[in-house]
Design a protein around this motif. Structure first.
Motif, PDB file in Angstrom:
ATOM      1  N   ILE A  20      28.096  37.467  28.464  1.00 51.68           N
ATOM      2  CA  ILE A  20      29.555  37.600  28.592  1.00 51.68           C
ATOM      3  C   ILE A  20      30.241  36.254  28.404  1.00 51.68           C
ATOM      4  N   THR A  23      30.176  35.368  24.777  1.00 50.97           N
ATOM      5  CA  THR A  23      31.177  36.150  24.058  1.00 50.97           C
ATOM      6  C   THR A  23      32.578  35.581  24.257  1.00 50.97           C
ATOM      7  N   ALA A  24      32.885  35.214  25.505  1.00 50.27           N
ATOM      8  CA  ALA A  24      34.207  34.663  25.785  1.00 50.27           C
ATOM      9  C   ALA A  24      34.437  33.363  25.021  1.00 50.27           C
ATOM     10  N   ILE A  27      34.936  34.156  21.322  1.00 48.44           N
ATOM     11  CA  ILE A  27      36.270  34.723  21.051  1.00 48.44           C
ATOM     12  C   ILE A  27      37.332  33.625  21.067  1.00 48.44           C
ATOM     13  N   ILE A  38      39.882  40.130  12.448  1.00 44.89           N
ATOM     14  CA  ILE A  38      39.750  41.201  13.438  1.00 44.89           C
ATOM     15  C   ILE A  38      38.366  41.844  13.376  1.00 44.89           C
ATOM     16  N   LYS A  41      36.035  39.695  15.271  1.00 42.39           N
ATOM     17  CA  LYS A  41      36.227  39.825  16.725  1.00 42.39           C
ATOM     18  C   LYS A  41      35.589  41.110  17.240  1.00 42.39           C
ATOM     19  N   ILE A  42      35.731  42.188  16.493  1.00 46.23           N
ATOM     20  CA  ILE A  42      35.080  43.439  16.907  1.00 46.23           C
ATOM     21  C   ILE A  42      33.564  43.247  16.936  1.00 46.23           C
ATOM     22  N   LEU A  45      32.633  41.251  20.009  1.00 44.79           N
ATOM     23  CA  LEU A  45      32.799  42.019  21.247  1.00 44.79           C
ATOM     24  C   LEU A  45      31.721  43.083  21.420  1.00 44.79           C
ATOM     25  N   MET A  48      29.557  41.944  24.126  1.00 42.51           N
ATOM     26  CA  MET A  48      30.110  42.254  25.456  1.00 42.51           C
ATOM     27  C   MET A  48      29.807  43.696  25.847  1.00 42.51           C
ATOM     28  N   ASP A  49      29.859  44.603  24.878  1.00 44.85           N
ATOM     29  CA  ASP A  49      29.556  46.004  25.181  1.00 44.85           C
ATOM     30  C   ASP A  49      28.126  46.151  25.705  1.00 44.85           C
TER      31      ASP A  49
ATOM     32  N   PHE B  18      35.762  36.032  31.046  1.00 37.77           N
ATOM     33  CA  PHE B  18      35.933  36.903  29.880  1.00 37.77           C
ATOM     34  C   PHE B  18      37.285  37.617  29.904  1.00 37.77           C
ATOM     35  N   ALA B  21      39.826  35.471  28.423  1.00 40.29           N
ATOM     36  CA  ALA B  21      39.738  35.504  26.959  1.00 40.29           C
ATOM     37  C   ALA B  21      40.303  36.804  26.400  1.00 40.29           C
ATOM     38  N   MET B  33      44.795  43.674  17.285  1.00 40.63           N
ATOM     39  CA  MET B  33      44.181  42.668  18.163  1.00 40.63           C
ATOM     40  C   MET B  33      44.493  42.987  19.627  1.00 40.63           C
ATOM     41  N   ILE B  36      42.162  45.779  20.711  1.00 40.25           N
ATOM     42  CA  ILE B  36      40.805  45.312  21.007  1.00 40.25           C
ATOM     43  C   ILE B  36      40.773  44.609  22.362  1.00 40.25           C
ATOM     44  N   THR B  40      38.546  45.831  25.712  1.00 41.20           N
ATOM     45  CA  THR B  40      37.497  45.029  26.359  1.00 41.20           C
ATOM     46  C   THR B  40      37.909  44.622  27.772  1.00 41.20           C
ATOM     47  N   LEU B  43      36.970  47.418  30.049  1.00 41.04           N
ATOM     48  CA  LEU B  43      35.517  47.439  30.292  1.00 41.04           C
ATOM     49  C   LEU B  43      35.126  46.377  31.322  1.00 41.04           C
TER      50      LEU B  43
END
Lengths: 190, 86
Positions: A20, A23-24, A27, A38, A41-42, A45, A48-49, B18, B21, B33, B36, B40, B43
Protein backbone atom coordinates in the motif's frame (compact mmCIF):
# COMPACT_ATOMS: atom_id res chain seq x y z
CA UNK A 1 0.15 -23.65 16.41
CA UNK A 2 -1.79 -20.53 17.28
CA UNK A 3 1.43 -18.53 17.36
CA UNK A 4 2.41 -19.70 13.92
CA UNK A 5 -0.96 -18.62 12.48
CA UNK A 6 -0.63 -15.24 14.15
CA UNK A 7 2.85 -14.79 12.75
CA UNK A 8 1.61 -15.69 9.26
CA UNK A 9 -1.25 -13.22 9.60
CA UNK A 10 1.14 -10.52 10.81
CA UNK A 11 3.46 -11.17 7.87
CA UNK A 12 0.52 -10.90 5.45
CA UNK A 13 -0.52 -7.61 7.03
CA UNK A 14 3.02 -6.26 6.83
CA UNK A 15 3.29 -7.28 3.18
CA UNK A 16 0.01 -5.57 2.37
CA UNK A 17 1.12 -2.46 4.29
CA UNK A 18 4.34 -2.35 2.27
CA UNK A 19 2.41 -2.76 -0.99
CA UNK A 20 0.00 0.00 0.00
CA UNK A 21 2.82 2.41 0.80
CA UNK A 22 4.57 1.57 -2.48
CA UNK A 23 1.31 2.22 -4.32
CA UNK A 24 0.82 5.55 -2.58
CA UNK A 25 4.36 6.66 -3.44
CA UNK A 26 3.93 5.54 -7.05
CA UNK A 27 0.66 7.43 -7.38
CA UNK A 28 2.15 10.60 -5.92
CA UNK A 29 5.25 10.43 -8.11
CA UNK A 30 3.34 10.12 -11.38
CA UNK A 31 3.21 13.19 -13.54
CA UNK A 32 -0.46 14.12 -13.86
CA UNK A 33 0.05 16.11 -17.05
CA UNK A 34 1.21 13.16 -19.14
CA UNK A 35 -1.03 11.96 -21.91
CA UNK A 36 -3.33 9.05 -20.97
CA UNK A 37 -1.85 8.87 -17.48
CA UNK A 38 -5.15 7.53 -16.23
CA UNK A 39 -4.44 4.05 -17.56
CA UNK A 40 -1.11 3.99 -15.70
CA UNK A 41 -2.90 5.03 -12.51
CA UNK A 42 -5.49 2.28 -12.88
CA UNK A 43 -2.64 -0.16 -13.43
CA UNK A 44 -0.82 0.99 -10.31
CA UNK A 45 -3.98 0.87 -8.21
CA UNK A 46 -4.31 -2.81 -9.08
CA UNK A 47 -1.52 -3.36 -6.54
CA UNK A 48 -3.68 -1.69 -3.92
CA UNK A 49 -6.59 -3.97 -4.80
CA UNK A 50 -4.53 -7.10 -4.26
CA UNK A 51 -2.99 -5.67 -1.07
CA UNK A 52 -6.48 -4.96 0.21
CA UNK A 53 -7.63 -8.50 -0.55
CA UNK A 54 -4.56 -9.88 1.22
CA UNK A 55 -5.20 -7.70 4.27
CA UNK A 56 -8.88 -8.68 4.40
CA UNK A 57 -8.03 -12.38 4.24
CA UNK A 58 -5.38 -11.94 6.93
CA UNK A 59 -8.01 -10.27 9.11
CA UNK A 60 -10.28 -13.34 8.83
CA UNK A 61 -12.66 -11.55 6.49
CA UNK A 62 -12.66 -14.18 3.78
CA UNK A 63 -16.03 -13.17 2.36
CA UNK A 64 -15.06 -9.52 1.98
CA UNK A 65 -11.74 -10.47 0.40
CA UNK A 66 -13.38 -12.88 -2.04
CA UNK A 67 -16.02 -10.34 -3.04
CA UNK A 68 -13.48 -7.64 -3.69
CA UNK A 69 -11.17 -10.07 -5.49
CA UNK A 70 -13.97 -10.67 -8.00
CA UNK A 71 -15.15 -7.06 -8.21
CA UNK A 72 -11.78 -5.25 -8.43
CA UNK A 73 -10.99 -6.07 -12.11
CA UNK A 74 -14.58 -5.25 -13.07
CA UNK A 75 -14.23 -1.82 -11.48
CA UNK A 76 -10.86 -1.17 -13.10
CA UNK A 77 -12.22 -2.15 -16.50
CA UNK A 78 -15.31 0.00 -16.05
CA UNK A 79 -13.21 3.06 -15.22
CA UNK A 80 -10.83 2.55 -18.14
CA UNK A 81 -13.75 1.91 -20.46
CA UNK A 82 -15.51 5.06 -19.30
CA UNK A 83 -12.41 7.15 -19.91
CA UNK A 84 -11.75 5.58 -23.31
CA UNK A 85 -15.27 6.10 -24.64
CA UNK A 86 -16.06 9.14 -22.52
CA UNK A 87 -13.58 11.87 -21.78
CA UNK A 88 -10.85 10.84 -24.19
CA UNK A 89 -13.30 10.41 -27.04
CA UNK A 90 -14.70 13.87 -26.41
CA UNK A 91 -11.21 15.37 -26.38
CA UNK A 92 -10.45 13.94 -29.81
CA UNK A 93 -13.78 15.04 -31.22
CA UNK A 94 -12.97 18.59 -30.15
CA UNK A 95 -9.97 18.57 -32.45
CA UNK A 96 -11.73 17.07 -35.43
CA UNK A 97 -14.81 19.24 -35.20
CA UNK A 98 -15.51 21.95 -37.72
CA UNK A 99 -15.14 24.65 -35.12
CA UNK A 100 -11.38 24.66 -35.49
CA UNK A 101 -11.68 26.17 -38.92
CA UNK A 102 -13.24 29.30 -37.48
CA UNK A 103 -10.40 30.19 -35.18
CA UNK A 104 -8.99 32.93 -37.35
CA UNK A 105 -5.51 34.17 -36.61
CA UNK A 106 -4.51 31.39 -34.21
CA UNK A 107 -2.66 29.77 -37.10
CA UNK A 108 -0.37 32.77 -37.33
CA UNK A 109 0.15 32.77 -33.60
CA UNK A 110 1.19 29.13 -33.61
CA UNK A 111 3.55 29.66 -36.54
CA UNK A 112 5.26 32.51 -34.71
CA UNK A 113 5.68 30.34 -31.66
CA UNK A 114 7.18 27.51 -33.68
CA UNK A 115 9.75 29.88 -35.06
CA UNK A 116 10.53 31.06 -31.56
CA UNK A 117 11.15 27.54 -30.36
CA UNK A 118 13.50 26.82 -33.21
CA UNK A 119 15.42 30.01 -32.55
CA UNK A 120 15.89 29.15 -28.92
CA UNK A 121 16.86 25.54 -29.56
CA UNK A 122 18.59 25.20 -32.90
CA UNK A 123 19.38 21.53 -32.30
CA UNK A 124 15.69 20.71 -32.17
CA UNK A 125 15.27 21.08 -35.92
CA UNK A 126 15.95 17.42 -36.69
CA UNK A 127 13.78 16.34 -33.80
CA UNK A 128 10.98 18.52 -35.11
CA UNK A 129 11.08 16.68 -38.45
CA UNK A 130 10.78 13.32 -36.67
CA UNK A 131 8.14 14.53 -34.26
CA UNK A 132 6.10 15.93 -37.16
CA UNK A 133 6.00 12.48 -38.71
CA UNK A 134 5.08 10.96 -35.35
CA UNK A 135 2.28 13.53 -34.95
CA UNK A 136 0.98 12.78 -38.43
CA UNK A 137 0.88 9.05 -37.62
CA UNK A 138 -0.88 9.68 -34.31
CA UNK A 139 -3.38 11.96 -36.02
CA UNK A 140 -4.14 9.25 -38.58
CA UNK A 141 -4.57 6.75 -35.75
CA UNK A 142 -7.09 9.06 -34.09
CA UNK A 143 -8.88 9.77 -37.35
CA UNK A 144 -7.89 13.44 -37.32
CA UNK A 145 -7.39 15.26 -40.60
CA UNK A 146 -3.68 15.92 -41.07
CA UNK A 147 -4.54 19.34 -42.45
CA UNK A 148 -5.49 20.35 -38.92
CA UNK A 149 -2.09 19.44 -37.51
CA UNK A 150 -1.00 23.06 -37.49
CA UNK A 151 -3.47 23.51 -34.64
CA UNK A 152 -2.00 20.68 -32.57
CA UNK A 153 1.33 20.98 -30.77
CA UNK A 154 3.07 18.90 -28.14
CA UNK A 155 2.89 20.46 -24.73
CA UNK A 156 6.67 20.11 -24.26
CA UNK A 157 7.25 22.54 -27.10
CA UNK A 158 4.38 24.76 -26.13
CA UNK A 159 5.65 25.09 -22.58
CA UNK A 160 7.93 27.82 -23.92
CA UNK A 161 4.77 29.75 -24.68
CA UNK A 162 4.29 30.31 -20.98
CA UNK A 163 6.55 33.32 -21.15
CA UNK A 164 4.00 35.00 -23.39
CA UNK A 165 1.34 37.00 -21.65
CA UNK A 166 -1.33 36.34 -24.23
CA UNK A 167 -4.32 34.75 -22.58
CA UNK A 168 -5.44 33.20 -25.86
CA UNK A 169 -2.25 31.18 -26.07
CA UNK A 170 -2.34 30.20 -22.42
CA UNK A 171 -5.83 28.82 -22.75
CA UNK A 172 -4.68 26.35 -25.38
CA UNK A 173 -2.71 24.19 -22.96
CA UNK A 174 -3.87 20.59 -22.67
CA UNK A 175 -2.43 17.29 -21.43
CA UNK A 176 -0.21 16.38 -24.36
CA UNK A 177 -1.52 18.29 -27.31
CA UNK A 178 -2.46 21.85 -27.54
CA UNK A 179 -5.94 22.03 -28.95
CA UNK A 180 -7.55 25.20 -30.15
CA UNK A 181 -10.49 25.27 -27.82
CA UNK A 182 -11.40 28.94 -27.88
CA UNK A 183 -14.36 28.64 -30.22
CA UNK A 184 -15.42 25.37 -28.64
CA UNK A 185 -15.44 26.98 -25.23
CA UNK A 186 -17.90 29.57 -26.48
CA UNK A 187 -20.11 26.83 -27.90
CA UNK A 188 -20.15 25.03 -24.57
CA UNK A 189 -21.45 28.18 -22.93
CA UNK A 190 -24.37 28.14 -25.31
CA UNK B 1 3.20 -6.21 22.66
CA UNK B 2 1.67 -8.69 20.23
CA UNK B 3 3.24 -8.90 16.78
CA UNK B 4 -0.20 -9.06 15.17
CA UNK B 5 -1.26 -5.86 16.90
CA UNK B 6 1.91 -4.10 15.77
CA UNK B 7 1.36 -5.17 12.18
CA UNK B 8 -2.23 -3.97 12.37
CA UNK B 9 -1.08 -0.54 13.50
CA UNK B 10 1.49 -0.45 10.71
CA UNK B 11 -1.25 -1.27 8.22
CA UNK B 12 -3.41 1.51 9.64
CA UNK B 13 -0.59 4.01 9.10
CA UNK B 14 -0.06 2.74 5.55
CA UNK B 15 -3.75 3.05 4.83
CA UNK B 16 -3.86 6.62 6.12
CA UNK B 17 -0.93 7.52 3.86
CA UNK B 18 -2.68 5.89 0.94
CA UNK B 19 -5.91 7.72 1.69
CA UNK B 20 -4.07 11.03 1.47
CA UNK B 21 -2.76 9.97 -1.96
CA UNK B 22 -6.28 8.92 -2.96
CA UNK B 23 -7.60 12.35 -1.99
CA UNK B 24 -4.96 13.91 -4.22
CA UNK B 25 -6.12 11.78 -7.14
CA UNK B 26 -9.74 12.59 -6.42
CA UNK B 27 -9.13 16.31 -6.58
CA UNK B 28 -7.58 16.10 -10.06
CA UNK B 29 -9.20 18.12 -12.84
CA UNK B 30 -10.54 15.21 -14.89
CA UNK B 31 -13.70 13.33 -13.97
CA UNK B 32 -12.28 9.86 -14.50
CA UNK B 33 -9.40 10.60 -12.15
CA UNK B 34 -11.87 11.60 -9.44
CA UNK B 35 -13.73 8.37 -10.05
CA UNK B 36 -10.59 6.30 -9.58
CA UNK B 37 -9.61 8.23 -6.46
CA UNK B 38 -12.99 7.83 -4.80
CA UNK B 39 -13.13 4.10 -5.63
CA UNK B 40 -9.76 3.43 -4.04
CA UNK B 41 -10.55 5.71 -1.11
CA UNK B 42 -13.65 3.65 -0.30
CA UNK B 43 -11.61 0.44 -0.45
CA UNK B 44 -8.98 1.86 1.90
CA UNK B 45 -11.71 3.05 4.27
CA UNK B 46 -13.33 -0.38 4.29
CA UNK B 47 -10.06 -2.09 5.18
CA UNK B 48 -9.43 0.53 7.86
CA UNK B 49 -12.86 -0.13 9.37
CA UNK B 50 -12.21 -3.87 9.46
CA UNK B 51 -8.89 -3.38 11.23
CA UNK B 52 -10.20 -0.85 13.74
CA UNK B 53 -13.17 -3.10 14.41
CA UNK B 54 -10.93 -6.07 15.13
CA UNK B 55 -8.65 -4.05 17.41
CA UNK B 56 -11.44 -2.47 19.46
CA UNK B 57 -13.98 -5.34 19.09
CA UNK B 58 -16.52 -3.29 17.16
CA UNK B 59 -18.78 -5.78 15.44
CA UNK B 60 -20.81 -3.49 13.21
CA UNK B 61 -17.70 -2.06 11.52
CA UNK B 62 -17.47 -5.25 9.44
CA UNK B 63 -21.02 -4.71 8.20
CA UNK B 64 -20.19 -1.14 7.27
CA UNK B 65 -17.08 -2.36 5.46
CA UNK B 66 -19.12 -4.88 3.50
CA UNK B 67 -21.63 -2.20 2.54
CA UNK B 68 -18.81 0.18 1.54
CA UNK B 69 -17.12 -2.38 -0.67
CA UNK B 70 -20.27 -3.49 -2.46
CA UNK B 71 -21.90 -0.08 -2.79
CA UNK B 72 -18.59 1.54 -3.74
CA UNK B 73 -18.23 -0.88 -6.61
CA UNK B 74 -21.84 -0.40 -7.69
CA UNK B 75 -21.47 3.39 -7.56
CA UNK B 76 -18.23 3.32 -9.51
CA UNK B 77 -19.70 1.16 -12.25
CA UNK B 78 -22.84 3.31 -12.42
CA UNK B 79 -20.80 6.49 -12.70
CA UNK B 80 -18.60 4.88 -15.33
CA UNK B 81 -21.65 4.08 -17.42
CA UNK B 82 -22.86 7.67 -17.04
CA UNK B 83 -19.43 9.03 -17.97
CA UNK B 84 -19.26 6.81 -21.02
CA UNK B 85 -22.60 8.04 -22.29
CA UNK B 86 -21.44 11.62 -21.78
Amino acid sequence: MQDIIEIIRAICLLISAALIIITAIGILRLDDDKYRIIYAKIHILGIMDIAGVLALIAMDQILLGAIYFVLAPIVAHAMANAYYYGEEDRKISIVSSDNVDNLGNLDNINNENTVGIEDNNGSMENNNVDSAEVRRNEARAFGIDTKELHLIHESNNISTLDKFQDDQIRSLKDEKYIISTLKIGEDEDD
Amino acid sequence: MDILLISEYILIIALIIFMIAAIRITTHKTIAMGLIGSATFSLALAILLVIVGSIYNIEFSKDIALALIILGVVGTIAFSVALRRG
